[in-house]
Design an enzyme around this catalytic site. Structure first.
Site, short mmCIF file in Angstrom:
data_model
loop_
_atom_site.label_atom_id
_atom_site.label_comp_id
_atom_site.label_asym_id
_atom_site.label_seq_id
_atom_site.Cartn_x
_atom_site.Cartn_y
_atom_site.Cartn_z
N PRO A 107 -7.79 -4.17 -2.78
CA PRO A 107 -6.33 -3.95 -2.87
C PRO A 107 -5.58 -5.25 -2.71
O PRO A 107 -5.85 -6.03 -1.79
CB PRO A 107 -6.05 -3.00 -1.70
CG PRO A 107 -7.17 -3.24 -0.74
CD PRO A 107 -8.37 -3.59 -1.56
N MET A 108 -4.64 -5.51 -3.62
CA MET A 108 -3.86 -6.74 -3.58
C MET A 108 -2.42 -6.44 -3.96
O MET A 108 -2.15 -5.96 -5.07
CB MET A 108 -4.45 -7.78 -4.55
CG MET A 108 -5.83 -8.27 -4.16
SD MET A 108 -6.59 -9.33 -5.42
CE MET A 108 -7.17 -8.07 -6.59
N THR A 109 -1.51 -6.68 -3.04
CA THR A 109 -0.09 -6.41 -3.29
C THR A 109 0.42 -7.30 -4.41
O THR A 109 0.28 -8.52 -4.36
CB THR A 109 0.73 -6.64 -2.02
OG1 THR A 109 0.28 -5.73 -1.00
CG2 THR A 109 2.21 -6.42 -2.27
N TYR A 167 -0.73 -4.11 10.20
CA TYR A 167 0.24 -3.10 9.79
C TYR A 167 0.19 -1.91 10.76
O TYR A 167 -0.49 -1.97 11.79
CB TYR A 167 0.00 -2.69 8.34
CG TYR A 167 0.20 -3.86 7.39
CD1 TYR A 167 1.46 -4.44 7.24
CD2 TYR A 167 -0.87 -4.40 6.69
CE1 TYR A 167 1.65 -5.52 6.40
CE2 TYR A 167 -0.69 -5.49 5.85
CZ TYR A 167 0.58 -6.05 5.70
OH TYR A 167 0.77 -7.13 4.88
N HIS A 188 -4.82 2.32 4.95
CA HIS A 188 -4.71 0.90 5.32
C HIS A 188 -4.54 0.80 6.83
O HIS A 188 -3.43 0.95 7.37
CB HIS A 188 -3.52 0.27 4.60
CG HIS A 188 -3.54 -1.24 4.60
ND1 HIS A 188 -4.26 -1.98 5.51
CD2 HIS A 188 -2.91 -2.15 3.79
CE1 HIS A 188 -4.08 -3.27 5.27
NE2 HIS A 188 -3.28 -3.40 4.24
N GLY A 189 -5.64 0.52 7.51
CA GLY A 189 -5.61 0.37 8.96
C GLY A 189 -5.91 -1.06 9.39
O GLY A 189 -6.43 -1.26 10.49
N ALA A 190 -5.56 -2.03 8.53
CA ALA A 190 -5.95 -3.43 8.77
C ALA A 190 -4.74 -4.35 8.83
O ALA A 190 -3.59 -3.94 8.65
CB ALA A 190 -6.89 -3.89 7.64
N HIS A 191 -5.00 -5.63 9.16
CA HIS A 191 -4.12 -6.78 8.90
C HIS A 191 -2.80 -6.75 9.65
O HIS A 191 -1.84 -7.39 9.25
CB HIS A 191 -3.85 -6.92 7.39
CG HIS A 191 -5.09 -6.98 6.58
ND1 HIS A 191 -5.09 -6.80 5.21
CD2 HIS A 191 -6.39 -7.19 6.92
CE1 HIS A 191 -6.34 -6.89 4.76
NE2 HIS A 191 -7.14 -7.13 5.79
N GLN A 246 -4.42 3.00 -2.14
CA GLN A 246 -4.37 2.61 -0.74
C GLN A 246 -3.03 3.07 -0.17
O GLN A 246 -1.97 2.69 -0.66
CB GLN A 246 -4.51 1.10 -0.57
CG GLN A 246 -4.63 0.71 0.90
CD GLN A 246 -4.60 -0.78 1.13
OE1 GLN A 246 -3.55 -1.41 0.99
NE2 GLN A 246 -5.73 -1.36 1.49
#
Length: 382
Positions: A41-43, A191, A186-189, A118
């Protein structure tokens, strides 16, 4: 001993092994993915009004047609007003937005690929007065941003928690209804979900704060609600990381035992696949073992795992946002790990962002056609 990806670019000698290792189908719950290559996944921010259009459709379909087995879309905002801070990031709620995503899923399937959205809530990363809903306050477990000690947002009430859990469940149900093959949470980075998981941003004294198991409660409730909202065979993927967007040295867990305390409740709640996000996949996660974060995740949970982190390139992705490119890197270390079943799939980011044909070139042994990464690729949706 220092472990590196490699000092040399991929060569023809690795071609037959790459094809053999990466072309194997894999079943993720009820979904059969045709090979082991995942689009990370890439915004991209090419969806005005939160609606993915024909350019977004073509962007994903091109990569499916060129052999990517599973596409994980860019992060998409769930239906909670505080979930995001851009009117150009796609949303996964609303009639027009979901109609656009239905067309994307249909196009990816027609090209021979599989696709999951995602689902994303950015939490305290949101700044006040930002679109798409300017009046919505930034929210988080304790109203704290990563790296700050002063409360600048709203600490979530039980109603807020319940509303966000419901928003994730509704988005997952919509994903199945409009034809997607699963969902990734999305449970990372750094957020929202990660803000609950990490002690640095979770200072709560209720059931959602305290030890690692308590800090996992919010994430586990989201997983359970999502699991209940979709069919039993519908894959639920959970992405997590040690690092945060503004704290690259942050760690959820200092030991395998601490990591197990975080992951076990998530697996029990219904995660089928973990997506362990690292910046360099070849680095060992804990002392005394060469296993990376994905390898430890598989060992501790028994679940299938996606690894990620500068695959096919020799250079950290963070430099891409500073305008720097990256030379090609060897795939041999990756193939070694996959041959010994350290993890099950591998997600590719920048290499696929720049080159829609990356998977076809690797699976077809056309290594000589691979190109170094150029950060200018971030400016277009090719």
């Amino acid at each position: 001993m220092t472990v590196t990806a490699s000092e040399s670019a991929p060569d023809a000698e690795s071609a037959s092994r790459a094809a053999r290792v990466l072309s194997r189908p894999v079943a993720l719950n009820g979904l059969t993915v045709p090979n082991r290559i995942v689009m990370a996944p890439m915004t991209r921010m090419f969806s005005p009004g939160g609606v993915p259009g024909e350019d977004v459709l073509s962007y994903y379909a091109r990569r499916a047609a060129a052999g990517v087995g599973l596409i994980v879309t860019e992060g998409t905002y769930v239906g909670h007003d505080s979930a995001g801070e851009s009117s150009r990031v796609p949303r996964f709620h609303g009639e027009e937005q979901l109609a656009g995503w239905a067309r994307v899923a249909e196009a990816v399937h027609a090209a021979g690929g599989t696709i999951v959205p995602q689902l994303w809530h950015i939490g305290m990363v949101r700044k006040p007065n930002r679109p798409p809903f300017p009046d919505a306050p930034p929210v988080g477990p304790s109203g704290l941003r990563v790296g700050e000690s002063e409360v600048t947002g709203k600490a979530m009430t039980q109603k807020d928690v319940d509303d966000v859990v419901g928003a994730f469940a509704e988005a997952a149900a919509a994903a199945e209804r409009i034809g997607f093959d699963g969902v990734e949470l999305h449970g990372a980075h750094g957020y929202l979900i990660d803000q609950f998981l990490w002690a640095g941003t979770n200072r709560r004294t209720d059931a959602y704060g305290g030890d690692p198991v308590a800090r996992t409660k919010f994430a586990a409730e989201i997983v359970a609600a999502v699991r209940a909202s979709v069919s039993p065979e519908f894959p639920v993927i959970f992405r997590y990381s040690q690092w945060k967007g503004d704290a690259y040295d942050a760690r959820l867990a200092e030991t395998p035992e601490e990591l197990e305390a975080v992951l076990t409740p998530l697996a029990a709640a219904g995660v089928d696949v973990f997506h362990a996000s690292t910046r360099r996949y070849w680095l060992p996660e804990f002392e005394g073992s060469d296993l990376n974060l994905a390898g430890w995740t598989k060992k501790l949970t028994g679940r299938q795992v996606i690894s990620v982190g500068s695959v096919g390139l020799d250079g950290d992705f963070v430099k891409a946002f500073q305008g720097e490119g990256a030379p090609l890197g060897s795939l041999d270390n990756l193939l070694d790990r996959m041959e010994r079943d350290e993890f099950d799939l591998v997600a590719v980011g920048r290499a696929l962002l720049q080159d829609p044909e990356w998977a076809a070139k690797v699976l077809g042994g056309r290594f000589e056609e691979l190109r170094p990464y150029d950060a200018a690729s971030l400016q277009t949706l090719s």
